[in-house]
Design a protein around this motif. Structure first.
Motif, mmCIF file in Angstrom:
data_model
loop_
_atom_site.group_PDB
_atom_site.id
_atom_site.type_symbol
_atom_site.label_atom_id
_atom_site.label_comp_id
_atom_site.label_asym_id
_atom_site.label_seq_id
_atom_site.Cartn_x
_atom_site.Cartn_y
_atom_site.Cartn_z
ATOM 1 N N VAL A 185 0.896 -1.191 0.108
ATOM 2 C CA VAL A 185 -0.026 -0.126 -0.017
ATOM 3 C C VAL A 185 0.882 1.363 0.000
ATOM 4 O O VAL A 185 0.235 2.384 -0.078
ATOM 5 N N TYR A 186 2.065 1.188 0.003
ATOM 6 C CA TYR A 186 3.147 2.024 0.280
ATOM 7 C C TYR A 186 2.728 3.491 -0.819
ATOM 8 O O TYR A 186 2.619 4.499 -0.531
ATOM 9 N N GLU A 187 2.915 3.222 -2.153
ATOM 10 C CA GLU A 187 2.802 4.103 -3.154
ATOM 11 C C GLU A 187 1.299 4.777 -3.147
ATOM 12 O O GLU A 187 1.301 5.910 -3.279
ATOM 13 N N VAL A 188 0.403 4.207 -3.037
ATOM 14 C CA VAL A 188 -0.919 4.577 -2.813
ATOM 15 C C VAL A 188 -1.225 5.514 -1.833
ATOM 16 O O VAL A 188 -1.819 6.434 -1.842
ATOM 17 N N ALA A 189 -0.838 4.899 -0.568
ATOM 18 C CA ALA A 189 -0.893 5.763 0.567
ATOM 19 C C ALA A 189 -0.228 7.174 0.564
ATOM 20 O O ALA A 189 -0.777 8.287 0.662
ATOM 21 N N LEU A 190 1.071 7.073 0.021
ATOM 22 C CA LEU A 190 1.728 8.482 -0.161
ATOM 23 C C LEU A 190 0.943 9.417 -1.173
ATOM 24 O O LEU A 190 0.963 10.599 -0.749
ATOM 25 N N LYS A 191 0.587 8.756 -2.136
ATOM 26 C CA LYS A 191 -0.145 9.729 -3.232
ATOM 27 C C LYS A 191 -1.424 10.039 -2.864
ATOM 28 O O LYS A 191 -1.753 11.288 -2.628
ATOM 29 N N GLU A 192 -2.304 9.265 -2.056
ATOM 30 C CA GLU A 192 -3.446 9.419 -1.857
ATOM 31 C C GLU A 192 -3.633 10.546 -0.710
ATOM 32 O O GLU A 192 -4.540 11.476 -0.792
ATOM 33 N N VAL A 193 -2.809 10.524 0.227
ATOM 34 C CA VAL A 193 -2.818 11.499 1.374
ATOM 35 C C VAL A 193 -2.159 12.827 0.743
ATOM 36 O O VAL A 193 -2.805 13.822 1.075
ATOM 37 N N GLY A 194 -1.089 12.996 0.022
ATOM 38 C CA GLY A 194 -0.983 14.237 -0.954
ATOM 39 C C GLY A 194 -0.020 14.914 -0.236
ATOM 40 O O GLY A 194 0.028 16.081 -0.528
ATOM 41 N N THR A 195 0.429 14.764 0.984
ATOM 42 C CA THR A 195 1.318 15.663 1.448
ATOM 43 C C THR A 195 2.627 15.140 1.893
ATOM 44 O O THR A 195 2.984 14.046 1.534
ATOM 45 N N PRO A 196 3.744 15.969 2.171
ATOM 46 C CA PRO A 196 4.979 15.553 2.602
ATOM 47 C C PRO A 196 4.938 14.376 3.694
ATOM 48 O O PRO A 196 4.023 14.653 4.403
ATOM 49 N N TRP A 197 5.980 13.551 3.601
ATOM 50 C CA TRP A 197 5.895 12.522 4.667
ATOM 51 C C TRP A 197 7.276 12.537 5.287
ATOM 52 O O TRP A 197 8.258 12.650 4.755
ATOM 53 N N LEU A 198 7.241 12.248 6.540
ATOM 54 C CA LEU A 198 8.452 12.012 7.163
ATOM 55 C C LEU A 198 8.379 10.520 7.625
ATOM 56 O O LEU A 198 7.443 10.106 8.285
ATOM 57 N N ILE A 199 9.248 9.759 7.317
ATOM 58 C CA ILE A 199 9.380 8.030 7.584
ATOM 59 C C ILE A 199 10.547 7.607 8.230
ATOM 60 O O ILE A 199 11.706 8.204 8.134
#
Length: 144
Positions: A26-40
């Motif tokens: 679900v990684y790519e979908v989650a990042l794109k769907e949320v649409g904000t920068p991420w701290l991981i």
């Protein structure tokens, strides 16, 4: 697919985004769907350095969670999808784990900036590094 939909539903309804355990499927979908920068954070529950780093990470994590313009995620290297997912970040694992990365553009989920490779000795130090290497304008709304 049902798991992906539930994850995205939970992300889309939260006023402040929760910490998301990112999985390979679900990684790519989650990042794109949320649409904000991420701290991981990339970590392992069996890693002594990761356990020692936990309080430092959690101090910054709590601060970033106050900001609805940034999502926070974790990749667990103990999970089956963790190692192949982490390896997609070129050069990331050469310094080992724990590691903290910044994804400025979620439409490019593997373009990243390494914020820290487990070297920060305090939450203040990690926060300063994040402000310097991440996006100061998105992050400086909260104080440690």
């Amino acid at each position: 697919m049902r798991r992906t939909a539930l994850l995205l539903l939970a992300l889309g309804t939260a006023s402040a985004l929760p910490v998301v355990e990112l999985q390979k499927d679900v990684y790519e979908v989650a990042l794109k769907e949320v649409g904000t920068p991420w701290l991981i954070e990339i970590y392992s529950g069996m890693c002594a350095s990761c356990k020692a780093y936990a309080d430092i990470w959690h101090g910054v994590e709590a601060k970033v969670l106050q900001n609805t313009k940034v999502a926070v995620g974790r990749i667990n290297m103990d999970e089956g999808g963790g190692p192949p997912l982490a390896m997609k970040y070129k050069g990331l694992l050469k310094d080992g784990i724990p590691a903290v990365i910044w994804i400025a553009d979620p439409s490019k989920p593997y373009d990243h900036t390494v914020i820290d490779s487990g070297k920060a000795r305090s939450s203040d130090e990690l926060w300063s590094t994040l402000l310097r290497k991440g996006s100061r304008s998105l992050l400086e709304t909260a104080e440690l």
